[in-house]
Design a protein around this motif. Structure first.
Motif, PDB file in Angstrom:
ATOM      1  N   GLY A 106       5.931   3.227   2.736  1.00  9.95           N
ATOM      2  CA  GLY A 106       6.859   4.169   3.345  1.00  9.95           C
ATOM      3  C   GLY A 106       8.292   3.801   3.036  1.00  9.95           C
ATOM      4  N   ASP A 107       9.209   4.706   3.382  1.00 10.36           N
ATOM      5  CA  ASP A 107      10.634   4.446   3.186  1.00 10.36           C
ATOM      6  C   ASP A 107      11.114   3.354   4.132  1.00 10.36           C
ATOM      7  OD1 ASP A 107      11.315   6.345   1.141  1.00 10.36           O
ATOM      8  OD2 ASP A 107      11.051   7.931   2.629  1.00 10.36           O
ATOM      9  N   VAL A 108      12.330   2.891   3.889  1.00 15.31           N
ATOM     10  CA  VAL A 108      12.965   1.955   4.806  1.00 15.31           C
ATOM     11  C   VAL A 108      13.104   2.624   6.177  1.00 15.31           C
ATOM     12  CG1 VAL A 108      15.084   0.665   5.284  1.00 15.31           C
ATOM     13  CG2 VAL A 108      14.228   0.839   2.931  1.00 15.31           C
ATOM     14  N   ALA A 109      12.785   1.885   7.236  1.00 20.67           N
ATOM     15  CA  ALA A 109      12.860   2.376   8.616  1.00 20.67           C
ATOM     16  C   ALA A 109      11.827   3.462   8.915  1.00 20.67           C
ATOM     17  CB  ALA A 109      14.259   2.896   8.947  1.00 20.67           C
ATOM     18  N   ALA A 110      10.744   3.475   8.118  1.00 22.11           N
ATOM     19  CA  ALA A 110       9.675   4.444   8.391  1.00 22.11           C
ATOM     20  C   ALA A 110       8.775   3.986   9.528  1.00 22.11           C
ATOM     21  CB  ALA A 110       8.843   4.681   7.131  1.00 22.11           C
ATOM     22  N   GLY A 111       8.880   2.719   9.922  1.00 20.47           N
ATOM     23  CA  GLY A 111       8.071   2.202  11.021  1.00 20.47           C
ATOM     24  C   GLY A 111       6.931   1.317  10.592  1.00 20.47           C
ATOM     25  N   VAL A 199      -4.502 -11.420   7.554  1.00 20.48           N
ATOM     26  CA  VAL A 199      -3.337 -11.922   6.824  1.00 20.48           C
ATOM     27  C   VAL A 199      -2.438 -10.736   6.519  1.00 20.48           C
ATOM     28  CG1 VAL A 199      -2.495 -13.016   4.718  1.00 20.48           C
ATOM     29  CG2 VAL A 199      -4.573 -13.878   5.811  1.00 20.48           C
ATOM     30  N   ILE A 200      -1.178 -10.830   6.914  1.00 20.08           N
ATOM     31  CA  ILE A 200      -0.216  -9.746   6.724  1.00 20.08           C
ATOM     32  C   ILE A 200       0.872 -10.202   5.759  1.00 20.08           C
ATOM     33  CG2 ILE A 200       1.664  -8.482   7.878  1.00 20.08           C
ATOM     34  CD1 ILE A 200      -0.122  -8.303  10.351  1.00 20.08           C
ATOM     35  N   VAL A 201       1.247  -9.321   4.828  1.00 16.44           N
ATOM     36  CA  VAL A 201       2.396  -9.566   3.950  1.00 16.44           C
ATOM     37  C   VAL A 201       3.370  -8.408   4.132  1.00 16.44           C
ATOM     38  CG1 VAL A 201       3.230 -10.018   1.621  1.00 16.44           C
ATOM     39  CG2 VAL A 201       0.912 -10.727   2.260  1.00 16.44           C
ATOM     40  N   ASP A 202       4.537  -8.704   4.690  1.00 11.89           N
ATOM     41  CA  ASP A 202       5.567  -7.697   4.957  1.00 11.89           C
ATOM     42  C   ASP A 202       6.892  -8.180   4.364  1.00 11.89           C
ATOM     43  OD1 ASP A 202       7.014  -5.584   6.030  1.00 11.89           O
ATOM     44  OD2 ASP A 202       7.221  -6.521   8.011  1.00 11.89           O
ATOM     45  N   ASN A 203       7.383  -7.629   3.338  1.00 14.28           N
ATOM     46  CA  ASN A 203       7.048  -6.479   2.529  1.00 14.28           C
ATOM     47  C   ASN A 203       6.783  -6.973   1.117  1.00 14.28           C
ATOM     48  OD1 ASN A 203       7.717  -4.356   0.536  1.00 14.28           O
ATOM     49  ND2 ASN A 203       8.599  -3.178   2.170  1.00 14.28           N
ATOM     50  N   MET A 243      -3.451  -6.982   5.206  1.00 14.54           N
ATOM     51  CA  MET A 243      -2.640  -5.778   5.343  1.00 14.54           C
ATOM     52  C   MET A 243      -1.264  -6.050   4.763  1.00 14.54           C
ATOM     53  SD  MET A 243      -1.951  -3.354   8.641  1.00 14.54           S
ATOM     54  CE  MET A 243      -1.212  -1.721   8.398  1.00 14.54           C
ATOM     55  N   ILE A 244      -0.805  -5.162   3.907  1.00 18.01           N
ATOM     56  CA  ILE A 244       0.498  -5.319   3.273  1.00 18.01           C
ATOM     57  C   ILE A 244       1.314  -4.046   3.459  1.00 18.01           C
ATOM     58  CG2 ILE A 244      -0.362  -6.931   1.533  1.00 18.01           C
ATOM     59  CD1 ILE A 244      -0.512  -4.668  -0.451  1.00 18.01           C
ATOM     60  N   THR A 245       2.633  -4.207   3.404  1.00 21.46           N
ATOM     61  CA  THR A 245       3.500  -3.028   3.391  1.00 21.46           C
ATOM     62  C   THR A 245       4.179  -2.953   2.038  1.00 21.46           C
ATOM     63  OG1 THR A 245       5.364  -4.256   4.342  1.00 21.46           O
ATOM     64  CG2 THR A 245       3.890  -3.089   5.876  1.00 21.46           C
ATOM     65  N   ASN A 246       4.574  -1.744   1.677  1.00 16.93           N
ATOM     66  CA  ASN A 246       5.161  -1.482   0.368  1.00 16.93           C
ATOM     67  C   ASN A 246       6.195  -0.367   0.522  1.00 16.93           C
ATOM     68  OD1 ASN A 246       5.671  -1.397  -2.381  1.00 16.93           O
ATOM     69  ND2 ASN A 246       3.598  -0.815  -2.979  1.00 16.93           N
ATOM     70  N   ASN A 247       7.036  -0.214  -0.444  1.00 24.19           N
ATOM     71  CA  ASN A 247       7.987   0.884  -0.466  1.00 24.19           C
ATOM     72  C   ASN A 247       7.374   2.087  -1.159  1.00 24.19           C
ATOM     73  OD1 ASN A 247       9.828  -0.811   0.782  1.00 24.19           O
ATOM     74  ND2 ASN A 247      10.807  -1.410  -1.138  1.00 24.19           N
ATOM     75  N   VAL A 248       8.064   3.214  -1.121  1.00 24.02           N
ATOM     76  CA  VAL A 248       7.597   4.408  -1.822  1.00 24.02           C
ATOM     77  C   VAL A 248       8.643   4.847  -2.842  1.00 24.02           C
ATOM     78  CG1 VAL A 248       6.107   5.278   0.019  1.00 24.02           C
ATOM     79  CG2 VAL A 248       8.516   5.920  -0.011  1.00 24.02           C
ATOM     80  N   VAL A 249       8.154   5.529  -3.863  1.00 20.95           N
ATOM     81  CA  VAL A 249       9.015   6.113  -4.897  1.00 20.95           C
ATOM     82  C   VAL A 249       8.548   7.537  -5.143  1.00 20.95           C
ATOM     83  CG1 VAL A 249       9.529   3.915  -6.019  1.00 20.95           C
ATOM     84  CG2 VAL A 249       7.505   5.200  -6.709  1.00 20.95           C
ATOM     85  N   LYS A 250       9.340   8.292  -5.869  1.00 23.90           N
ATOM     86  CA  LYS A 250       8.948   9.654  -6.213  1.00 23.90           C
ATOM     87  C   LYS A 250       8.014   9.628  -7.405  1.00 23.90           C
ATOM     88  CE  LYS A 250      12.720  12.451  -4.369  1.00 23.90           C
ATOM     89  NZ  LYS A 250      13.757  13.466  -4.682  1.00 23.90           N
ATOM     90  N   GLY A 251       6.839  10.221  -7.237  1.00 18.97           N
ATOM     91  CA  GLY A 251       5.872  10.278  -8.316  1.00 18.97           C
ATOM     92  C   GLY A 251       5.919  11.614  -9.030  1.00 18.97           C
ATOM     93  N   ASP A 252       4.788  12.009  -9.598  1.00 20.99           N
ATOM     94  CA  ASP A 252       4.704  13.287 -10.303  1.00 20.99           C
ATOM     95  C   ASP A 252       5.003  14.440  -9.356  1.00 20.99           C
ATOM     96  OD1 ASP A 252       3.986  11.875 -12.527  1.00 20.99           O
ATOM     97  OD2 ASP A 252       1.824  12.125 -12.204  1.00 20.99           O
ATOM     98  N   GLN A 253       5.785  15.400  -9.848  1.00 23.84           N
ATOM     99  CA  GLN A 253       6.122  16.609  -9.094  1.00 23.84           C
ATOM    100  C   GLN A 253       6.809  16.295  -7.764  1.00 23.84           C
ATOM    101  OE1 GLN A 253       2.381  18.713  -8.769  1.00 23.84           O
ATOM    102  NE2 GLN A 253       2.409  19.339 -10.927  1.00 23.84           N
ATOM    103  N   GLY A 254       7.492  15.150  -7.721  1.00 24.78           N
ATOM    104  CA  GLY A 254       8.274  14.818  -6.551  1.00 24.78           C
ATOM    105  C   GLY A 254       7.499  14.283  -5.367  1.00 24.78           C
ATOM    106  N   THR A 255       6.216  14.033  -5.523  1.00 27.14           N
ATOM    107  CA  THR A 255       5.415  13.514  -4.411  1.00 27.14           C
ATOM    108  C   THR A 255       5.777  12.056  -4.138  1.00 27.14           C
ATOM    109  OG1 THR A 255       3.636  12.891  -5.940  1.00 27.14           O
ATOM    110  CG2 THR A 255       3.510  15.071  -4.901  1.00 27.14           C
ATOM    111  N   ARG A 256       5.618  11.646  -2.893  1.00 29.40           N
ATOM    112  CA  ARG A 256       5.905  10.276  -2.493  1.00 29.40           C
ATOM    113  C   ARG A 256       4.679   9.407  -2.760  1.00 29.40           C
ATOM    114  NH1 ARG A 256      11.003   9.605  -2.141  1.00 29.40           N
ATOM    115  NH2 ARG A 256      11.061   8.239  -0.311  1.00 29.40           N
ATOM    116  N   THR A 257       4.884   8.308  -3.455  1.00 27.36           N
ATOM    117  CA  THR A 257       3.772   7.431  -3.785  1.00 27.36           C
ATOM    118  C   THR A 257       4.207   5.972  -3.645  1.00 27.36           C
ATOM    119  OG1 THR A 257       2.112   6.896  -5.477  1.00 27.36           O
ATOM    120  CG2 THR A 257       4.340   7.349  -6.242  1.00 27.36           C
ATOM    121  N   ALA A 258       3.263   5.091  -3.457  1.00 24.90           N
ATOM    122  CA  ALA A 258       3.579   3.669  -3.308  1.00 24.90           C
ATOM    123  C   ALA A 258       4.178   3.121  -4.590  1.00 24.90           C
ATOM    124  CB  ALA A 258       2.319   2.891  -2.936  1.00 24.90           C
ATOM    125  N   SER A 259       5.127   2.205  -4.449  1.00 28.34           N
ATOM    126  CA  SER A 259       5.791   1.619  -5.611  1.00 28.34           C
ATOM    127  C   SER A 259       4.920   0.552  -6.278  1.00 28.34           C
ATOM    128  CB  SER A 259       7.130   1.011  -5.190  1.00 28.34           C
ATOM    129  OG  SER A 259       6.921  -0.112  -4.360  1.00 28.34           O
TER     130      SER A 259
END
Length: 312
Positions: A106-111, A199-203, A243-259
């Motif tokens: 998710g984006d920064v501050a997405a929770g 085991v959690i990895v953030d971020n 469980m890990i967290t990751n950022n998102v980027v714009k993928g094909d056709q502007g969809t949000r996808t994991a980086s």
């Protein structure tokens, strides 16, 4: 892999040349052909062909496993950990599964981190379960984790003792922590690690971004692949949920996808995307499962992330 002299006691230089003359130079080519056909093609004695074949099968074949026994072992070693959020558990077929890597992007501050705190609290509430939290951004908040526990809980004071937090600001720090976890589990001298379930990895992105796009593309991709395999191996071999967290980027056709690209896309067993319900922020988020090795995708649920108290 090619056939070589000495691979088997009967495989000499003359026999190898006969095989090569019939375009049988690799182990895969040899094993795919019927022994009788090879004998007729090459003039090599049938018993020698069978001998070579038996050596190959003994050295490279997988060990057969009884289906019923395998199923029972998987059931016994699998634990479903609640996230502490009923709606999220419903989206994840009950919660986090040991032996799997679950990613929340998710984006920064997405929770994302707030959800991790809820997962920490829910797992550590159980007396026989402990958590390792690998913090790459110095964001862990003990007070926020405790907010996820009802005030009338008699075990609230024990929760933090069941959570070990490690700072890891580079990918090498993360590797060091993962190696330490594995070593502690194998040593079986610390009761904390004998009860380790999460085991959690953030971020994950914050330790990967610095070396991506550098002068050595192959080296950076190798490190990324090694990190992913390390997380999956830890989950599978020691029956823990990762469980890990990751950022998102714009993928094909502007969809949000994991980086982190296509190489990383194969690592998580389950992937979720967290987004705000409106462009102005607010406390409500949408959670969408975009990858699930066990069930369906595109299952959406809403989370309400407030400033105080559990997530609903």
């Amino acid at each position: 892999m090619s056939l070589k002299v000495g691979f088997c006691s009967v495989l000499g230089e003359e026999m190898l040349e006969k095989l090569k003359s019939k375009n049988i130079s690799k182990i895969a080519e040899f094993i795919c052909k019927d022994p009788e056909d090879i004998a007729q093609l090459t003039g090599i004695q049938y018993k020698d062909i069978v001998c070579i074949r038996n050596v190959i099968l003994a050295k490279y074949s997988s060990i057969t496993v009884n289906g019923s026994e395998f199923y029972n072992s998987v059931v016994q070693s699998t634990t479903i950990l609640t996230t502490g959020i009923k709606r999220l558990d419903n989206v994840l077929d009950g919660g986090l599964y040991t032996g799997e890597v679950t990613e929340m992007a998710g984006d920064v501050a997405a929770g994302k981190t707030q959800v991790l705190f809820s997962v920490c609290a829910a797992t550590a509430k159980q007396a026989n379960q402990t958590v390792v939290y690998i913090d790459t951004g110095a964001v862990f908040s003990a007070s926020r984790v405790l907010q996820m526990i009802p005030n009338n809980s008699s075990i609230k004071e024990d929760i933090l003792s069941r959570i070990h937090v490690y700072d890891a600001f580079t990918i090498h720090d993360v590797f060091g922590v993962l190696d330490s976890i594995e070593g502690s589990i194998q040593a079986a001298s610390d009761p904390f690690y004998s009860k380790l379930k999460l085991v959690i990895v953030d971020n994950i992105a914050s330790v990967v971004y610095p070396f991506l796009g550098g002068s050595s593309f192959s080296e950076s991709q190798g490190l990324l692949s090694l990190l992913g395999q390390k997380l999956k191996s830890l989950a599978v071999e020691y029956s823990v949920a990762v469980m890990i967290t990751n950022n998102v980027v714009k993928g094909d056709q502007g969809t949000r996808t994991a980086s982190l690209g296509r190489l990383w896309s194969h690592i998580p067993h389950v992937r979720m995307i967290v987004t705000h319900t409106d462009q102005y922020g607010g406390s409500t988020r949408n959670v969408t499962v975009v990858k699930n090795s066990r069930g369906g995708c595109s299952v959406c649920g809403e989370l309400n992330i407030g400033d105080n108290g559990p997530i609903t």
